[in-house]
Write a protein that holds these residues in place. Structure first.
Motif, mmCIF file in Angstrom:
data_model
loop_
_atom_site.group_PDB
_atom_site.id
_atom_site.type_symbol
_atom_site.label_atom_id
_atom_site.label_comp_id
_atom_site.label_asym_id
_atom_site.label_seq_id
_atom_site.Cartn_x
_atom_site.Cartn_y
_atom_site.Cartn_z
ATOM 1 N N UNK A 91 0.871 -1.232 -0.008
ATOM 2 C CA UNK A 91 0.153 0.032 0.173
ATOM 3 C C UNK A 91 0.915 1.149 0.142
ATOM 4 N N UNK A 92 0.624 2.053 -1.139
ATOM 5 C CA UNK A 92 1.357 3.415 -0.944
ATOM 6 C C UNK A 92 0.908 4.242 0.091
ATOM 7 N N UNK A 93 1.948 4.642 1.065
ATOM 8 C CA UNK A 93 1.670 5.641 2.027
ATOM 9 C C UNK A 93 2.008 7.322 1.856
ATOM 10 N N UNK A 94 2.946 7.297 1.085
ATOM 11 C CA UNK A 94 3.470 8.930 0.860
ATOM 12 C C UNK A 94 4.861 8.668 -0.109
ATOM 13 N N UNK A 121 6.297 11.824 9.848
ATOM 14 C CA UNK A 121 5.315 10.923 10.779
ATOM 15 C C UNK A 121 4.599 9.857 10.109
ATOM 16 N N UNK A 122 4.424 8.575 10.170
ATOM 17 C CA UNK A 122 3.366 7.864 9.709
ATOM 18 C C UNK A 122 2.625 7.020 10.639
ATOM 19 N N UNK A 123 1.437 6.647 10.310
ATOM 20 C CA UNK A 123 0.934 5.393 10.866
ATOM 21 C C UNK A 123 0.738 4.512 9.821
ATOM 22 N N UNK A 124 -0.223 3.358 9.973
ATOM 23 C CA UNK A 124 -0.517 2.507 8.976
ATOM 24 C C UNK A 124 -1.411 3.083 7.741
ATOM 25 N N UNK A 125 -1.770 4.072 7.965
ATOM 26 C CA UNK A 125 -2.634 4.774 7.054
ATOM 27 C C UNK A 125 -2.362 6.277 6.818
ATOM 28 N N UNK A 127 0.112 10.002 6.876
ATOM 29 C CA UNK A 127 1.572 10.438 6.522
ATOM 30 C C UNK A 127 1.392 11.993 6.575
ATOM 31 N N UNK A 128 2.559 12.488 7.366
ATOM 32 C CA UNK A 128 2.947 13.857 7.230
ATOM 33 C C UNK A 128 4.205 14.287 7.506
ATOM 34 N N UNK A 129 4.630 15.522 7.339
ATOM 35 C CA UNK A 129 6.095 15.949 7.590
ATOM 36 C C UNK A 129 5.888 16.529 8.921
ATOM 37 N N UNK A 130 6.991 16.117 9.747
ATOM 38 C CA UNK A 130 7.080 16.808 11.212
ATOM 39 C C UNK A 130 7.613 18.094 11.002
ATOM 40 N N UNK A 131 7.161 19.183 11.815
ATOM 41 C CA UNK A 131 7.791 20.488 11.784
ATOM 42 C C UNK A 131 8.624 20.640 12.836
ATOM 43 N N UNK A 132 9.801 20.910 12.614
ATOM 44 C CA UNK A 132 10.951 21.191 13.405
ATOM 45 C C UNK A 132 11.032 22.593 13.952
#
Length: 455
Positions: A91-94, A121-125, A127-132
């Motif tokens: 499954x494509x996540x990102x 950041x990802x779970x099984x469904x 996906x996002x970019x973490x803000x540092x």
């Protein structure tokens, strides 16, 4: 009668012009039925059951941790990030662009992947970019006790994300400042966190206090340093990495060097380091692939072998992950994921060249070499009509020149008493003779010992 001393680790020390003592595509283990030296030389697992992940690229990440990411494999091929099930469903996540080999750490509810300074950041469904804070770049990620630790690239600073959080707060950080060098990578080991820096290591522990959740352990440090982030790998109860002095270091408590000067000589000019780990039948293997070779440390015996694939100096199974007894490995040159298969004697039809070197010394007059007798697993051909052959050659000048290859059959299926002896091999002169044994056929191969003039 003399024993041929077989290689128990791969040695290729060019400094001093020493001959190459090969342990290629194999490993050693105890053999109580071997009354000569008590060991057996066994072949590495083959590769089988290829799966194509995505449509292009090469495998940049293979990861799995029981209880995290829904028990699935995390795979990155090219820029595409997939969840891969044991069944083969993907499954494509990102998208995670870049050319590096990302690192990942995970808890029950999420994982964090770091690639080229960016944390995702990802779970099984999802996906996002973490803000540092202040757009800081990240070097690696570590997970312990519900916390994610994000060291900042080329600094001593470490941000944390508390349990339940998504992005680090600007004031949630500490610094590894025992000495002035920067953090390369790190890992959790038991109830401690190890930060591998450029020239040393620091050990930290959780405090249980929200305002300052980690503190350094005084008196716990070493000075190996880390030469490359992706050389570091969790290996069951231990962790391994390559030091700043190009030594392979294993830490199960106190760090120790397990490599030889031969390994360091090769590693000091190697590039593109990446590593992974699997265990098989009581052996625990740290796999370190570089642009020039793949070094395989058997943490159970301390032996270091070289693995390769047909047509390559290194093993194409350059990254991998394990699910219970399923071992999957990503290909270094394609978007293929393989099964590491102990029942296979080739790599999905490609030849696996298994080699081991032996030596008989002589400090006196020439000695006749009437025969070399081998204790091998004869009679185990996969076909009733096919007889595998073992090849042998020898050198009397420290490996500078060699005889032609000689072949000896290992017996048809069921011919367990097949005598495997090479005869009429001239004389052994000072300082001795090197023997090289090679198996390329698609058949299981085991060599316990070799003896000169036994019969």
């Amino acid at each position: 009668m003399s024993e041929v001393a077989l290689a128990t680790t791969d040695l290729h020390r060019k400094y001093g012009k020493l001959p190459h003592f090969r342990l290629t595509n194999g490993f050693i283990e105890e053999d109580k039925t071997n009354g000569v030296n008590g060991t057996a030389w066994l072949q590495r697992p083959g590769l089988s059951s290829p799966q194509t992940i995505g449509s292009s690229g090469t495998i940049r990440l293979m990861w799995r941790q029981k209880g995290a990411f829904s028990g699935s494999f995390a795979v990155i091929t090219g820029a595409s990030f997939y969840r891969l099930e044991e069944s083969g469903t993907q499954t494509l996540i990102g998208s995670i662009p870049g050319t590096d080999y990302p690192v990942v750490a995970g808890g029950i509810d999420k994982i964090i992947i770091v690639s080229e300074g960016v944390a995702y950041y990802a779970t099984s469904s999802t996906f996002s970019t973490i803000t540092m804070p202040a757009g800081e770049l990240v070097s690696t990620v570590i997970y312990i006790n519900g916390y994610f630790l994000l060291p900042v690239l080329n600094t001593q600073k470490v941000f944390w994300i508390a349990p339940g959080g998504t992005n680090p707060n600007a004031l949630d950080y500490f610094s590894c400042e025992r000495v002035s060098d920067n953090i390369i990578t790190g890992f959790a080991q038991g109830d401690t966190v190890w930060f591998l820096k450029q020239t040393n290591e620091e050990v930290w522990v959780p405090t249980g206090t929200a305002a300052a959740p980690f503190q350094r352990v005084t008196g716990r440090f070493s000075t190996y340093g880390c030469i490359a982030r992706n050389s570091a790998c969790a290996c069951g109860p231990a962790n391994a990495w390559v030091s700043i002095d190009a030594e392979i270091v294993v830490a199960d408590g106190t760090p120790q060097v397990v490599s030889s000067p031969s390994d360091s000589e090769a590693l000091r000019t190697a590039t593109n380091l990446r590593s992974w780990y699997f265990s098989l039948d009581g052996h625990r293997f740290y796999i370190l692939t570089t642009d020039i070779a793949t070094f395989v440390v058997d943490l159970s015996t301390g032996s270091v072998a070289r693995y390769n694939s047909f047509g390559f100096d290194y093993w194409r199974a350059h990254l991998g992950a394990v699910s219970d007894r399923l071992i999957l490995a990503g290909d270094s040159n394609s978007n293929t994921v393989w099964t590491v298969d102990p029942e296979a004697s080739n790599d999905n039809g490609q030849v696996v060249t298994r080699e081991v070197t032996g030596f008989v010394g002589n400090v006196g007059d020439p000695v006749s070499c009437d025969s070399i007798s081998l204790n091998v697993d004869a009679g185990w051909s996969p076909s009733p009509t096919f007889e595998p052959t073992l090849q042998m050659r020898f050198s009397d000048d420290q490996g500078n020149t060699w005889s032609s290859w000689k072949a000896k059959g290992l017996g048809l299926q069921g011919y367990y008493g097949k005598d495997v002896t090479f005869r009429s091999l001239g004389s052994v002169v000072r300082p001795g003779r090197l023997f090289q044994f090679r198996m390329t056929d698609n058949a299981r191969f085991r060599l316990s010992y070799a003896r000169m003039n036994e019969v």
